[in-house]
Design a protein around this motif. Structure first.
Motif: not given
Length: 183
Positions: A20-26, A136-139, A144-150, A155-160
């Motif tokens: 949901n956090r990744l989707a919100q950022l998208q 640019n701030a949102v990107v 950042t969220a895409i490269v941070q664990f977990p 992101a990789g599993g949902f092709a984000i």
């Protein structure tokens, strides 16, 4: 058995929260890009009026007008941050040439419609810079969220995928075109 269920439930809730956090950022990135598009459209709509006003005073400068209009049309047709960046840089350069041309005509600088167009363009440029900074701030946050664990696993599993920043290749081109002519 109940411990296993609790662990699975916690993992599922964690997965949902991260997704949901990744989707919100998208969504925020899409919205921020739409804001840039709105400001670029305002800018693109203003340019023909500006060209026509200058043309009335410098009709023999056909090549300069053609260059601005071609750059504007290329910018209107551009899609995505990379293509848009290049088109907007070319448009900014041609606008600079148009304003340099206008500077040679004192009578033009005194025309109220030209002054109004200059003011409007200056305001649009400021709003556009603000929209670019927000995008640019949102990107940055999304990337950042895409490269941070977990969250990188989610992101990789949902092709984000990471987004491209809207940035100028040449820092000198970041300056707002000079639109003030104080007699």
């Amino acid at each position: 058995m109940p411990l296993l269920l609790i662990l699975v439930a916690v993992a599922a809730v964690g997965l949902i929260l991260i997704y949901n956090r990744l989707a919100q950022l998208q969504v925020l990135a899409d919205n921020a890009w739409a804001d840039i598009d709105v400001q670029l459209k305002r800018r693109h709509d203003l340019i023909p009026n500006l060209v026509e006003t200058v043309r009335g005073y410098a009709s023999h400068e056909k090549e300069s007008f053609r260059t601005v209009i071609e750059a504007r049309n290329a910018a209107v047709a551009a899609r995505g941050p990379r293509e848009q960046q290049q088109a907007e840089q070319a448009l900014g350069a041609s606008l600079g040439q148009l304003f340099a041309l206008a500077e040679a005509y004192p009578a033009l600088r005194a025309v109220e419609s030209f002054q109004t167009l200059q003011t409007n363009l200056s305001q649009i440029e400021e709003t556009l810079q603000s929209a670019r900074r927000y995008y640019n701030a949102v990107v940055r946050d999304l990337n950042t969220a895409i490269v941070q664990f977990p969250s990188n696993l989610v992101a990789g599993g949902f092709a984000i995928r990471p987004r491209t920043y809207f940035e100028l290749e040449n820092p000198a081109e970041a300056a707002v075109p000079a639109v003030r002519f104080d007699g």
